[in-house]
Design a protein around this motif. Sequence first.
Motif, PDB file in Angstrom:
ATOM      1  N   TYR A   1       0.830  -1.204   0.000  1.00  0.00           N
ATOM      2  CA  TYR A   1       0.000   0.000   0.000  1.00  0.00           C
ATOM      3  C   TYR A   1       0.872   1.265   0.000  1.00  0.00           C
ATOM      4  O   TYR A   1       0.586   2.257  -0.662  1.00  0.00           O
ATOM      5  CB  TYR A   1      -0.853  -0.065   1.274  1.00  0.00           C
ATOM      6  N   ASN A   2       1.984   1.200   0.758  1.00  0.00           N
ATOM      7  CA  ASN A   2       2.866   2.362   0.864  1.00  0.00           C
ATOM      8  C   ASN A   2       4.047   2.314  -0.100  1.00  0.00           C
ATOM      9  O   ASN A   2       4.969   3.148  -0.003  1.00  0.00           O
ATOM     10  CB  ASN A   2       3.357   2.508   2.310  1.00  0.00           C
ATOM     11  N   LYS A   3       4.027   1.309  -0.986  1.00  0.00           N
ATOM     12  CA  LYS A   3       5.045   1.208  -2.050  1.00  0.00           C
ATOM     13  C   LYS A   3       6.472   1.164  -1.507  1.00  0.00           C
ATOM     14  O   LYS A   3       7.354   1.922  -1.947  1.00  0.00           O
ATOM     15  CB  LYS A   3       4.905   2.368  -3.044  1.00  0.00           C
ATOM     16  N   VAL A   4       6.686   0.300  -0.496  1.00  0.00           N
ATOM     17  CA  VAL A   4       8.051   0.081  -0.002  1.00  0.00           C
ATOM     18  C   VAL A   4       8.305  -1.422   0.093  1.00  0.00           C
ATOM     19  O   VAL A   4       7.358  -2.214   0.130  1.00  0.00           O
ATOM     20  CB  VAL A   4       8.300   0.714   1.400  1.00  0.00           C
ATOM     21  N   THR A   5       9.588  -1.764   0.137  1.00  0.00           N
ATOM     22  CA  THR A   5       9.945  -3.169   0.307  1.00  0.00           C
ATOM     23  C   THR A   5      10.448  -3.390   1.727  1.00  0.00           C
ATOM     24  O   THR A   5      11.371  -2.710   2.176  1.00  0.00           O
ATOM     25  CB  THR A   5      11.060  -3.553  -0.698  1.00  0.00           C
ATOM     26  N   VAL A   6       9.804  -4.336   2.403  1.00  0.00           N
ATOM     27  CA  VAL A   6      10.267  -4.738   3.738  1.00  0.00           C
ATOM     28  C   VAL A   6      10.313  -6.260   3.728  1.00  0.00           C
ATOM     29  O   VAL A   6       9.410  -6.917   3.215  1.00  0.00           O
ATOM     30  CB  VAL A   6       9.309  -4.243   4.850  1.00  0.00           C
ATOM     31  N   ASN A   7      11.393  -6.797   4.274  1.00  0.00           N
ATOM     32  CA  ASN A   7      11.535  -8.252   4.314  1.00  0.00           C
ATOM     33  C   ASN A   7      10.906  -8.776   5.614  1.00  0.00           C
ATOM     34  O   ASN A   7      11.519  -8.736   6.664  1.00  0.00           O
ATOM     35  CB  ASN A   7      13.040  -8.562   4.219  1.00  0.00           C
ATOM     36  N   PHE A   8       9.652  -9.240   5.524  1.00  0.00           N
ATOM     37  CA  PHE A   8       8.935  -9.705   6.721  1.00  0.00           C
ATOM     38  C   PHE A   8       9.185 -11.189   6.968  1.00  0.00           C
ATOM     39  O   PHE A   8       9.230 -11.978   6.021  1.00  0.00           O
ATOM     40  CB  PHE A   8       7.421  -9.506   6.545  1.00  0.00           C
ATOM     41  N   SER A   9       9.326 -11.565   8.237  1.00  0.00           N
ATOM     42  CA  SER A   9       9.394 -12.993   8.543  1.00  0.00           C
ATOM     43  C   SER A   9       8.735 -13.282   9.884  1.00  0.00           C
ATOM     44  O   SER A   9       8.664 -12.420  10.769  1.00  0.00           O
ATOM     45  CB  SER A   9      10.841 -13.493   8.537  1.00  0.00           C
ATOM     46  N   LYS A  10       8.270 -14.532   9.991  1.00  0.00           N
ATOM     47  CA  LYS A  10       7.601 -14.956  11.231  1.00  0.00           C
ATOM     48  C   LYS A  10       8.663 -15.481  12.189  1.00  0.00           C
ATOM     49  O   LYS A  10       9.453 -16.359  11.804  1.00  0.00           O
ATOM     50  CB  LYS A  10       6.589 -16.048  10.889  1.00  0.00           C
ATOM     51  N   LYS A  11       8.720 -14.937  13.380  1.00  0.00           N
ATOM     52  CA  LYS A  11       9.690 -15.425  14.366  1.00  0.00           C
ATOM     53  C   LYS A  11       9.182 -15.172  15.782  1.00  0.00           C
ATOM     54  O   LYS A  11       8.661 -14.090  16.072  1.00  0.00           O
ATOM     55  CB  LYS A  11      11.032 -14.707  14.160  1.00  0.00           C
ATOM     56  N   ASP A  12       9.356 -16.180  16.629  1.00  0.00           N
ATOM     57  CA  ASP A  12       9.116 -15.994  18.056  1.00  0.00           C
ATOM     58  C   ASP A  12      10.448 -15.562  18.656  1.00  0.00           C
ATOM     59  O   ASP A  12      11.348 -16.385  18.837  1.00  0.00           O
ATOM     60  CB  ASP A  12       8.632 -17.315  18.677  1.00  0.00           C
ATOM     61  N   ILE A  13      10.563 -14.297  18.961  1.00  0.00           N
ATOM     62  CA  ILE A  13      11.854 -13.747  19.380  1.00  0.00           C
ATOM     63  C   ILE A  13      12.295 -14.333  20.730  1.00  0.00           C
ATOM     64  O   ILE A  13      13.490 -14.421  21.020  1.00  0.00           O
ATOM     65  CB  ILE A  13      11.813 -12.197  19.380  1.00  0.00           C
ATOM     66  N   LEU A  14      11.311 -14.751  21.544  1.00  0.00           N
ATOM     67  CA  LEU A  14      11.678 -15.320  22.852  1.00  0.00           C
ATOM     68  C   LEU A  14      12.204 -16.748  22.707  1.00  0.00           C
ATOM     69  O   LEU A  14      12.889 -17.254  23.592  1.00  0.00           O
ATOM     70  CB  LEU A  14      10.462 -15.312  23.786  1.00  0.00           C
ATOM     71  N   GLY A  15      11.892 -17.375  21.584  1.00  0.00           N
ATOM     72  CA  GLY A  15      12.260 -18.786  21.429  1.00  0.00           C
ATOM     73  C   GLY A  15      13.423 -18.984  20.473  1.00  0.00           C
ATOM     74  O   GLY A  15      13.579 -20.057  19.902  1.00  0.00           O
ATOM     75  N   THR A  16      14.215 -17.946  20.255  1.00  0.00           N
ATOM     76  CA  THR A  16      15.319 -18.085  19.299  1.00  0.00           C
ATOM     77  C   THR A  16      16.624 -17.566  19.902  1.00  0.00           C
ATOM     78  O   THR A  16      16.606 -16.690  20.767  1.00  0.00           O
ATOM     79  CB  THR A  16      15.016 -17.319  17.988  1.00  0.00           C
ATOM     80  N   SER A  17      17.732 -18.113  19.419  1.00  0.00           N
ATOM     81  CA  SER A  17      19.015 -17.548  19.862  1.00  0.00           C
ATOM     82  C   SER A  17      19.801 -17.042  18.652  1.00  0.00           C
ATOM     83  O   SER A  17      20.983 -16.725  18.771  1.00  0.00           O
ATOM     84  CB  SER A  17      19.813 -18.588  20.642  1.00  0.00           C
ATOM     85  N   THR A  18      19.119 -16.998  17.497  1.00  0.00           N
ATOM     86  CA  THR A  18      19.812 -16.501  16.298  1.00  0.00           C
ATOM     87  C   THR A  18      18.931 -15.525  15.524  1.00  0.00           C
ATOM     88  O   THR A  18      17.707 -15.546  15.628  1.00  0.00           O
ATOM     89  CB  THR A  18      20.165 -17.667  15.333  1.00  0.00           C
TER      90      THR A  18
END
Length: 282
Positions: A158-175
Amino acid sequence: MTIEKLKIYFAHNLEGLYPSEEIESFFFLLVEKHLNFSKVDTVLKKQYEVSERITQQFTEALNRLQHFEPIQYVLGKTEFYGLPFKVTPATLIPRPETEELVDWIIVNCNKNHRALLDIGTGSGCIAIALAKNLPAVKVSAMDISEEALKVASENAIYNKVTVNFSKKDILGTSTLPQKYDVIISNPPYVRNSEKEMMQKNVLDFEPASALFVEDDNPLLFYSKIAKLAKNYLNPNGFLFFEINEYLSKEVIQLLERESFSEIELKQDFFGKDRMIKCTLGE
Ligand SMILES: C[S@@+](CC[C@H](N)C(=O)[O-])C[C@H]1O[C@@H](n2cnc3c(N)ncnc32)[C@H](O)[C@@H]1O
């Protein structure tokens, strides 16, 4: 029914629930959404005949407003940093204080800052506003909620930009997937015990998973993100947080323990401790 009569019907049904100026502002916003009329058009065309279908849509909106659903969800959209954003009950409604955080980030970014990460992106408001205003920067964003990410992706288009979205549980990751020059997060930070100070429309309609943390561990997101940033922030990079106004001292102590330096606390428009910037140095 004419617009004039619709306005009287609308105001009558919300009388006593909201201040009259707010009711009028809801009406103009809904006319703009359903009839594409500006405020001036609405005033000038008060004898315009509104169709049965549109009247029905106003009745549905009235019902939602009578239950104190936020107008942004009723409209399905809001504005953030001068840009249009779709919002649904899966996404937090972006707040003005978060616009102040975006301002602060933009002022602090320079040509060496090429990769940004927004953790807990929700509607994508921070990531998209930054992508729009820092076109040379590659922006990535994460969230645990698939539904929020869907809305955020639509908002990027809608805003004509590129963002690289990803699904992540930040509390459950160490990388993290790569190193970044700037890491930003406006994580859940309201303690359960603060619920009683909050408005009913927030409690009843906004996603609890975007807002609340347990009283016995209110800084869990800050602690986890600071630890990740130690490994994934490039030299001279910045870590930015939006914070709970009552926990600024505790967040600063946590960042000091994690060896961050140049820790800066900033107040929002209302004079409340609201955001923090820090670095790991060279
Ligand atoms: C306070 S909201 C911020 C949303 C948006 N960035 C803004 O400023 O309006 C926090 C966001 O963190 C996300 N979140 C909650 N737990 C998470 C987790 N474990 N991992 C990643 N994101 C999470 C929620 O889904 C929500 O979108």
